[in-house]
Design an enzyme around this catalytic site. Structure first.
Site, short mmCIF file in Angstrom:
data_model
loop_
_atom_site.label_atom_id
_atom_site.label_comp_id
_atom_site.label_asym_id
_atom_site.label_seq_id
_atom_site.Cartn_x
_atom_site.Cartn_y
_atom_site.Cartn_z
N GLU A 152 59.67 -70.39 88.69
CA GLU A 152 60.53 -71.63 88.08
C GLU A 152 61.88 -71.63 87.83
O GLU A 152 62.59 -72.48 87.36
CB GLU A 152 59.78 -72.14 86.92
CG GLU A 152 58.07 -72.19 87.00
CD GLU A 152 57.49 -72.87 85.81
OE1 GLU A 152 57.94 -73.49 85.18
OE2 GLU A 152 56.20 -73.04 85.92
N LEU A 153 62.53 -70.36 88.17
CA LEU A 153 63.89 -70.03 87.97
C LEU A 153 64.18 -68.90 88.61
O LEU A 153 63.64 -68.37 89.40
CB LEU A 153 64.04 -70.04 86.51
CG LEU A 153 63.30 -68.76 85.83
CD1 LEU A 153 64.03 -67.42 85.86
CD2 LEU A 153 63.24 -68.88 84.28
#
Ligand SMILES: *[C@@H]1O[C@H](CO)[C@@H](O)[C@H](O)[C@H]1NC(C)=O
Length: 300
Positions: A152-153
């Site tokens: 997610e990052l």
């Protein structure tokens, strides 16, 4: 020889029909590990609700860093207090629950800088959590069934395919799962970029997060969700696609759908897809108090 063969045949046929049915039913997957108050991994497995549980998260890896597991209040991997989980893992496996190490998550320090960085992360995961060997296995000697990519990052979208391929090179039988967000394609997992994780055909399960993303989650009706579902299921024909949902309204910023709505307005439509695979709930902690999984299980 009490039974004649016709009746044995009938029993055998009935059994194989039951087994086929059990296999055809959608699976229920969930995440365990991010809340120390959710109870043990064994209790999650003994609930009988889940087919697959993602142990979350390996929240530090890549860019040459020594990978680090974070299991919130459950135990402290750095101090070696998570090795007792080997007993839980063994119990879960005896109950037929598949366990994946989930890498990434919504917070942490992770990414990949090159194909060789991806290869060394794969070797680390293999030796410390899967079938390899290491003197410092954070969960002890028990062997997990595979790896979930919840990216997610961070950077390195072009190298997650290399990570998946390197893991598969260690063993063709490990399970690979991925948790993209519902906007298609996913910013970190693709499949729009050569080398992205989902550009490969290496994943067994893709649980799409239909939450925290208003344009593709359930709104006033199912139309946006179903449009995104169609994109994901068409793009990834070789994977089983699962409907990822929050297990309660507190489990996500947005995207909560009442179980009765999912049963009446979503599952009947998505089950028509040939690669429909079931549902994923975030997370075991929330599912315990909401009873969401129990409410949808028989409709999967
Ligand atoms: C892939 O899609 C994501 C999400 O739309 C986007 O953020 C990313 O820049 C895209 N990458 C490429 C190489 O097109």
């Amino acid at each position: 020889m009490a039974s004649s063969w016709p009746s044995r045949f009938a029993v055998g046929l009935l059994l194989s029909l039951l087994i086929c049915n059990a296999d055809a039913a959608g699976k229920l997957a969930t995440y365990w590990g991010q809340n120390g108050n959710e109870g043990s991994l064994t209790s999650a497995c003994q609930s009988g609700l889940y087919n697959i549980i993602m142990i979350s998260f390996l929240s530090v890896f890549g860019n040459g860093q020594t990978p680090q597991l974070n299991l919130a209040g459950h135990c402290n991997p750095a101090a070696g207090t998570c090795t007792g989980l080997s007993q839980d893992i063994t119990t879960c496996k005896s109950l037929g629950v598949k366990l994946l190490l989930s890498i990434g998550g919504g917070a942490g320090s992770y990414g990949l800088s090159s194909t060789s960085d991806a290869a060394s992360v794969a070797t680390y995961i293999w030796n410390n959590y899967l079938g390899g060997t290491s003197t410092s296995r954070p969960l002890g000697s028990a062997v997990l069934d595979g790896v979930d990519f919840d990216i997610e990052l961070g950077s390195g979208a072009a190298y997650y395919g290399s990570l998946a391929a390197a893991l598969r090179q260690h063993s063709s039988s490990i399970i690979l799962g991925a948790a993209p967000q519902c906007p298609f394609p996913d910013a970190h997992l693709g499949p729009n970029l050569s080398g992205s994780a989902l550009s490969s055909n290496l994943f067994n399960y893709v649980w799409v997060q239909f939450y925290n993303n208003p344009p593709c989650q359930y709104g006033s009706d199912a139309s946006n969700l179903l449009a995104a579902w169609k994109q994901w299921t068409s793009a990834l024909p070789s994977a089983k696609i699962l409907l990822g949902l929050p297990a309660s309204s507190a489990a996500a910023g947005s995207g909560y759908v009442a179980p009765s709505t999912v049963v009446s307005n979503v599952l009947p439509q998505i089950k028509a897809s040939s690669n429909y695979g079931g549902a994923m709930l975030y997370s075991y902690y929330y599912d315990q108090s909401s009873g969401y999984g129990a409410a949808i299980k028989s409709s999967l």
